[in-house]
Design a protein around this motif. Structure first.
Motif, short mmCIF file in Angstrom:
data_model
loop_
_atom_site.label_atom_id
_atom_site.label_comp_id
_atom_site.label_asym_id
_atom_site.label_seq_id
_atom_site.Cartn_x
_atom_site.Cartn_y
_atom_site.Cartn_z
N PRO A 1 38.71 53.05 47.07
CA PRO A 1 39.87 52.46 47.76
C PRO A 1 40.60 51.39 46.95
O PRO A 1 41.80 51.19 47.14
CB PRO A 1 39.26 51.88 49.04
CG PRO A 1 37.98 52.64 49.25
CD PRO A 1 37.47 52.95 47.88
N GLU B 1 39.96 57.52 49.40
CA GLU B 1 38.69 57.54 50.11
C GLU B 1 37.51 57.23 49.19
O GLU B 1 36.55 56.58 49.60
CB GLU B 1 38.48 58.90 50.77
CG GLU B 1 39.51 59.26 51.82
CD GLU B 1 39.27 60.63 52.44
OE1 GLU B 1 38.13 61.13 52.36
OE2 GLU B 1 40.22 61.22 52.99
N LYS C 1 37.90 65.93 47.32
CA LYS C 1 37.41 65.78 48.69
C LYS C 1 36.26 66.74 48.96
O LYS C 1 35.26 66.37 49.60
CB LYS C 1 38.55 66.03 49.67
CG LYS C 1 38.14 65.93 51.14
CD LYS C 1 37.60 64.56 51.52
CE LYS C 1 37.33 64.48 53.01
NZ LYS C 1 36.77 63.16 53.41
#
Length: 542
Positions: free
Chosen positions: A76, A73, A344
């Motif tokens: 990429p 994410e 994340k």
């Protein structure tokens, strides 16, 4: 853009103050992911990252099988980047139960199915992320340790201050003395497990109602000509007893073998040494076959969060900033992975900031795959805490294969602080003498960590109200068995007989910044503070 508000006037005088849009503490996977994401979303933001290690990656130790979900994410195109160190795909998983002489294969649980993951050196991954951040014009300052949180008049966080440098062990300024710098802006704390600034903020704002629990990981990297790149092995059982939580990892990468051992710090016996458990573990046939003929080239240690879902702070934000990565505690315990969840979480915090509502970070995290993943394994570690090894294995298998994390109950988290679980006495453990081939004396391995602290005051400070009892009367040794002699994986704490009276010696120059003493110490008598910037281990392969 940043502004310099005031300059150093004199030794001990006002700090230089520098203003940024965002100040990030810690150049690990979370801190650098936040910095990169901020710049991706708004290239005009001024972003500063401070790192206590001598260089980016110097304090990163991990037995790392890397799950690329968050990196997919964030960047990429990473697979097409020849400079990216994430290259060795996992080719085989093996999960073993050990007795002293034998091993029995167990079905690999879904959480340890590493198909699609990579064996990496996280230290090298972080260095690569540092380059990406600098290419995006993030200002990174390695060798600058954030020593305190700075608050505004309303009690909110306005920034952090770095430690003064150039002070000798007696507290006197040397010729190279430099006053610390105050870095102001929205603060993202990415210090890793048990960071000192993070713990100060968590305490001040009451962010974590439930206890965090921890494990201590000790690790070696071996160079070998007999590797099978992509091979991954985990074990449970021997040498730990059924009441002590822990296990091992062993990963092959190119010409390197990463091998380590993790012990839950809620163990009871003060005579247990995680380091020596690791050393005798390597002699097991199922482990020794991967190391024989090789050379140990690096050693390190670090605590990890094991509280899981139950220990996530009730609020990830505070006035003036947020907790990201392992500062908050997003390790997936049965998966033994936290890098992807840390990254994340950092990206979500960055997105919330750029959208002008950092407080929405909590909501975004709870709507993300991080929260879903951790909730699904929320009862794994508590089942071992309450039942021991064998009931824990039965329950975790039931949860993984049948319930799949959908059970309508959630076990409570840690009932006691890890320091409170140590008994005053326990059975003596007869550890074998290291042979110098597969196992090593602690100080021999310590040299492989590259640890270095120049002439400076000790960053391991005995709390004032306990100094007489701890330093003068050896209270921990007399009343609690002196477990600090055994749990420290760097030989920092030792008792010497002076005229037949034992006294505590703190060898702070040995410290590898694992933070174990800030967690397991009897009476919580150590205040772990950061040393002058750049001090500590210097990892490259871990």
């Amino acid at each position: 853009m940043r502004r310099v508000v005031r300059r150093l006037l004199s030794v001990g005088g006002p700090r230089e103050r520098m203003e940024y849009d965002v100040v990030i503490v810690g150049a690990g996977p979370a801190g650098l992911s936040a910095a990169i994401r901020l710049k991706q979303l708004n290239a005009e933001l001024s972003v500063c990252v401070v790192e206590k290690g001598s260089e980016v990656g110097a304090h990163i130790v991990s037995g790392n099988v890397f799950e690329p979900r968050a990196l997919d994410e964030l960047i990429p195109e990473w697979r097409r980047d020849e400079t990216c160190p994430v290259k060795t795909a996992v080719t085989r998983d093996r999960f073993l139960f050990l007795t002293e002489k034998w091993s029995a294969p167990l079905p690999t649980p879904p959480t340890l199915d590493n198909h699609g993951n990579y064996v990496t050196s996280l230290s090298q991954v972080v260095r690569w992320l540092g380059v990406k951040a600098e290419e995006a014009e993030v200002e990174i300052y390695p060798g600058f340790a954030a020593s305190e949180v700075v608050y505004d008049d309303e009690g909110g966080v306005r920034g952090v201050a770095t430690r003064d440098a150039g002070i000798d062990k007696n507290g006197q300024p040397k010729e190279n003395y430099e006053r610390g710098v105050e870095l102001c802006g929205t603060v993202l704390l990415a210090e890793g497990a048990r960071g000192s600034c993070s713990e100060a903020v968590i305490s001040k704002f009451g962010l974590r109602p439930n206890r965090q629990s921890y494990g201590l990981g000790v690790k070696e990297v071996w160079r070998s000509s007999k590797t099978t790149p992509g091979f991954v092995q985990h074990t449970i059982g021997w040498p730990l007893d059924s009441g002590t939580y822990g296990g091992s990892f062993l990963y092959h990468m190119d010409d390197l073998v990463h091998v380590g051992f993790v012990v839950g710090l809620d163990y009871k016996n003060p005579n247990l040494s995680p380091y020596l458990e690791f050393q005798r573990f390597k002699h097991h046939p199922a482990v020794a076959e991967h190391l024989e003929g090789g050379e140990c080239v690096q050693y390190g240690a670090r605590v990890i969060n094991e509280g899981g879902f139950q220990a996530i702070p009730q609020s990830l934000t505070f006035p003036g900033g947020a907790l990201i990565g392992c500062s908050a505690g997003f390790l997936n315990v049965p998966k033994i992975k936290g890098t992807h969840t840390a990254m994340k979480s950092a990206m979500l915090a960055a997105e919330a900031f750029v959208d002008g509502n950092l407080e929405s970070y909590d909501e975004r995290l709870r709507a993300s795959w991080v929260y879903e993943e951790l909730r699904a394994v929320r009862n794994y570690k508590p089942s071992f805490d309450y039942g021991g090894l064998y009931p824990g294995l039965v329950y975790s298998g039931l949860s993984a294969y049948a319930l799949r994390g959908n059970e309508p109950w959630t076990f409570p988290g840690a009932r006691h602080a890890d320091s409170e679980t140590t008994k005053p006495s326990g059975p003596k453990i007869d550890y074998p003498k290291p042979d110098g081939i597969l196992s090593f004396p602690l100080l021999t391995n310590l040299a492989r960590s590259g640890v270095d602290h120049d002439d400076q005051p000790s960053h391991l400070r005995v709390r004032d109200h306990l100094k007489d009892d701890v330093l003068g009367n050896a209270k921990s040794l007399k009343e609690r068995g002196g477990p600090e002699r055994n749990f420290c994986p760097a030989g920092v704490y030792e008792y010497v007989d002076d005229n037949k009276t034992p006294s505590l010696v703190i060898n702070s120059q040995n410290c590898v910044h694992c933070k174990c003493c800030a967690i397991k110490m009897p009476y919580d008598y150590i205040d772990w503070t950061v040393p002058q910037g750049g001090g500590g281990p210097n990892y490259t392969l871990t």
